[in-house]
Design an enzyme around this catalytic site. Structure first.
Site, PDB file in Angstrom:
ATOM      1  N   ALA A  24      28.882  38.667  46.090  1.00  0.00           N
ATOM      2  CA  ALA A  24      29.507  37.392  45.718  1.00  0.00           C
ATOM      3  C   ALA A  24      30.922  37.607  45.201  1.00  0.00           C
ATOM      4  CB  ALA A  24      28.654  36.671  44.665  1.00  0.00           C
ATOM      5  N   ARG A  33      38.500  42.171  45.105  1.00  0.00           N
ATOM      6  CA  ARG A  33      38.716  42.935  46.341  1.00  0.00           C
ATOM      7  C   ARG A  33      39.911  43.869  46.199  1.00  0.00           C
ATOM      8  NH1 ARG A  33      37.567  37.826  48.470  1.00  0.00           N
ATOM      9  NH2 ARG A  33      39.766  37.403  48.913  1.00  0.00           N
ATOM     10  N   GLU A  70      36.655  42.997  35.365  1.00  0.00           N
ATOM     11  CA  GLU A  70      36.929  41.945  36.357  1.00  0.00           C
ATOM     12  C   GLU A  70      35.648  41.215  36.738  1.00  0.00           C
ATOM     13  OE1 GLU A  70      38.709  39.256  38.354  1.00  0.00           O
ATOM     14  OE2 GLU A  70      39.982  40.855  37.565  1.00  0.00           O
TER      15      GLU A  70
END
Length: 121
Positions: A24, A33, A70
């Site tokens: 997800a 990413r 993150e």
């Protein structure tokens, strides 16, 4: 306590939930990413540097710390967005604090890498 699975079944389910969370984050979070790609690149760099295993571990740990923070920040943002899309002071504060945590993790990463690189030079 709520009833649930125990033993290996719980471990298998927890692993499945974690993999779903990583997928997800990869699909929905551009920052995640980017940080994963940079972590992979800099992990390779860490293995090319003339450092001992403790320094290499610190370099890689600092990279992974950013990924962990993150993920937590993304979770906070997801929960806040789930509650509603109207602007609210507490929602903004929660998102800002999560962002600040990522910033601190990035600062730690920079400090660790700079310290090791300066020592090499």
């Amino acid at each position: 306590m709520k009833p649930g699975k125990t033993g290996i079944s719980r471990v298998i389910d927890a692993t499945d939930y974690s993999i779903k969370g990583l997928k997800a984050a990869w699909i929905n979070e551009a920052a995640f990413r980017q940080e994963v790609v940079l972590t992979l690149i800099f992990t390779c760099v860490a293995f090319l540097l003339p450092v001992d295993h403790i320094e290499r571990t610190l370099l890689i740990f600092s990279l992974l710390l950013v990924i962990i923070v993150e993920l937590m920040n993304s979770a906070i943002e997801t929960v806040v967005d789930r509650i509603g899309d109207e602007c609210h002071e507490l929602s903004g504060r929660a998102k800002d604090i999560g962002s600040a945590a990522v910033f601190v993790a990035l600062a730690i990463e920079l400090l660790v890498w700079a310290s090791v690189i300066i020592e090499i030079l």
